[in-house]
Design a protein around this motif. Structure first.
Motif, short mmCIF file in Angstrom:
data_model
loop_
_atom_site.label_atom_id
_atom_site.label_comp_id
_atom_site.label_asym_id
_atom_site.label_seq_id
_atom_site.Cartn_x
_atom_site.Cartn_y
_atom_site.Cartn_z
N ALA A 1 0.94 -1.23 0.21
CA ALA A 1 0.13 0.03 -0.06
C ALA A 1 0.55 1.04 0.29
O ALA A 1 0.43 2.19 -0.37
CB ALA A 1 -0.95 0.62 0.89
N LYS A 2 1.96 1.09 0.21
CA LYS A 2 3.12 2.39 0.52
C LYS A 2 3.00 3.12 -0.58
O LYS A 2 3.25 4.64 -0.30
CB LYS A 2 4.22 1.62 0.56
N ALA A 3 3.04 2.36 -2.22
CA ALA A 3 2.85 3.48 -3.02
C ALA A 3 1.64 4.22 -3.62
O ALA A 3 1.88 5.65 -3.85
CB ALA A 3 3.12 3.25 -4.38
N GLY A 4 0.71 3.99 -2.97
CA GLY A 4 -0.76 4.16 -3.34
C GLY A 4 -1.30 5.38 -2.03
O GLY A 4 -1.43 6.32 -2.46
N VAL A 5 -0.19 5.24 -0.81
CA VAL A 5 -0.48 6.26 0.41
C VAL A 5 -0.13 7.26 -0.26
O VAL A 5 -0.60 8.62 0.30
CB VAL A 5 -0.18 5.04 1.93
N VAL A 6 1.13 7.04 -0.09
CA VAL A 6 1.92 8.21 -0.45
C VAL A 6 1.47 9.20 -1.25
O VAL A 6 1.09 10.83 -1.44
CB VAL A 6 3.92 8.11 -0.46
N ALA A 7 1.35 8.37 -2.69
CA ALA A 7 0.74 9.07 -3.48
C ALA A 7 -0.12 9.97 -3.10
O ALA A 7 -0.90 10.84 -3.52
CB ALA A 7 0.74 8.41 -5.02
N GLN A 8 -1.68 9.64 -2.52
CA GLN A 8 -2.46 9.95 -2.33
C GLN A 8 -2.20 11.40 -1.05
O GLN A 8 -2.45 12.15 -1.35
CB GLN A 8 -3.36 9.34 -2.04
N ALA A 9 -1.67 10.70 -0.47
CA ALA A 9 -1.30 11.87 0.98
C ALA A 9 -0.55 12.79 0.25
O ALA A 9 -0.63 14.34 0.37
CB ALA A 9 0.07 10.87 1.80
N VAL A 10 0.98 12.85 -0.80
CA VAL A 10 1.35 14.10 -1.95
C VAL A 10 0.12 15.20 -2.78
O VAL A 10 0.36 16.20 -2.03
CB VAL A 10 2.31 13.15 -2.50
N THR A 11 -0.81 14.40 -2.93
CA THR A 11 -1.70 15.19 -3.88
C THR A 11 -2.18 15.70 -2.89
O THR A 11 -2.45 16.37 -2.86
CB THR A 11 -2.55 14.47 -4.75
N ALA A 12 -2.40 15.21 -1.34
CA ALA A 12 -3.33 16.39 -0.26
C ALA A 12 -2.25 17.10 0.21
O ALA A 12 -3.13 18.93 -0.05
CB ALA A 12 -3.91 15.53 0.52
N CYS A 13 -1.14 16.94 -0.25
CA CYS A 13 -0.45 18.26 0.60
C CYS A 13 -0.69 19.58 -0.35
O CYS A 13 -0.40 20.90 -0.05
CB CYS A 13 1.00 17.87 0.54
N ARG A 14 -0.64 18.69 -1.53
CA ARG A 14 0.18 19.97 -2.54
C ARG A 14 -1.23 20.47 -3.05
O ARG A 14 -1.26 21.88 -3.09
CB ARG A 14 -0.04 18.81 -4.22
N HIS A 15 -1.89 20.22 -2.64
CA HIS A 15 -3.68 20.78 -2.88
C HIS A 15 -3.63 22.35 -1.46
O HIS A 15 -3.65 23.76 -1.53
CB HIS A 15 -4.62 19.96 -3.05
N ARG B 1 -6.49 4.76 4.86
CA ARG B 1 -7.85 4.40 5.43
C ARG B 1 -8.14 4.49 4.09
O ARG B 1 -9.62 3.60 4.41
CB ARG B 1 -8.61 5.21 6.70
N ALA B 2 -7.67 5.65 3.54
CA ALA B 2 -9.16 5.64 2.03
C ALA B 2 -8.37 4.09 0.99
O ALA B 2 -9.52 3.20 0.63
CB ALA B 2 -8.96 6.64 0.87
N ILE B 3 -7.59 4.14 1.17
CA ILE B 3 -6.71 2.55 0.35
C ILE B 3 -7.32 1.62 1.49
O ILE B 3 -7.36 0.34 0.85
CB ILE B 3 -5.68 2.50 0.06
N GLU B 4 -7.63 1.10 2.62
CA GLU B 4 -7.87 0.32 3.43
C GLU B 4 -9.00 -0.43 3.11
O GLU B 4 -9.64 -1.23 3.19
CB GLU B 4 -7.51 0.22 4.84
N SER B 5 -10.45 0.69 2.85
CA SER B 5 -11.43 0.94 2.50
C SER B 5 -12.06 0.25 1.37
O SER B 5 -12.69 -0.37 1.75
CB SER B 5 -12.32 2.08 3.29
N VAL B 6 -11.34 0.32 0.39
CA VAL B 6 -11.16 -0.05 -0.98
C VAL B 6 -11.37 -1.60 -1.36
O VAL B 6 -11.24 -2.45 -1.57
CB VAL B 6 -10.36 0.74 -1.79
N ASN B 7 -9.83 -1.92 0.11
CA ASN B 7 -8.97 -2.96 -0.13
C ASN B 7 -10.56 -4.42 0.45
O ASN B 7 -9.67 -5.31 1.00
CB ASN B 7 -8.07 -2.83 0.25
#
Length: 121
Positions: A36-50, A114-120
């Motif tokens: 899950a690391k790559a997906g979590v980092v990608a989503q977190a970085v997108t949130a930080c950018r915004h 949490r978002a990735i875990e809920s999808v899985n």
């Protein structure tokens, strides 16, 4: 230093009082399953950018994603290459700023996890 004191007429104490007080470190590691690391980092970085767009950080995507703020503070979010963690490192210009950046960063990573875990499920 003596040269600066002589040219400014200030004592060492006066020069030290006017100097920046330093930076306050932030360092977190959040357990995240390897897959899950790559997906979590990608989503977190997108949130930080915004979230941080109004603060105009320069962004460097080398060995993670680093947000460099105009005041010299910074945050790096990256996957650990050897452990099941996401690492958040950085520095703030004050203890309060470091705590705020750390809290926001950890919050973005937690929300992404949490978002990735809920999808899985």
């Amino acid at each position: 230093m003596l040269e600066v004191m002589a040219s400014t007429g200030q004592s060492l104490a006066a020069l030290a009082a006017g100097a920046p007080q330093g930076f306050y470190r932030l360092n977190e590691k959040i357990p995240v399953p390897d897959l899950a690391k790559a997906g979590v980092v990608a989503q977190a970085v997108t949130a930080c950018r915004h979230a941080w767009a109004g603060q105009s950080p320069s962004i460097v995507d080398i060995d993670g994603t680093r947000f460099n703020f105009p005041d010299g503070s910074w945050v790096l979010i990256r996957e650990s290459g050897t452990e099941s963690f996401i690492r958040i490192m950085g520095e703030g210009t004050s203890q309060e700023q470091a705590e705020r950046l750390e809290g926001e960063s950890v919050g973005f990573v937690d929300a992404a996890l949490r978002a990735i875990e809920s999808v899985n499920k």
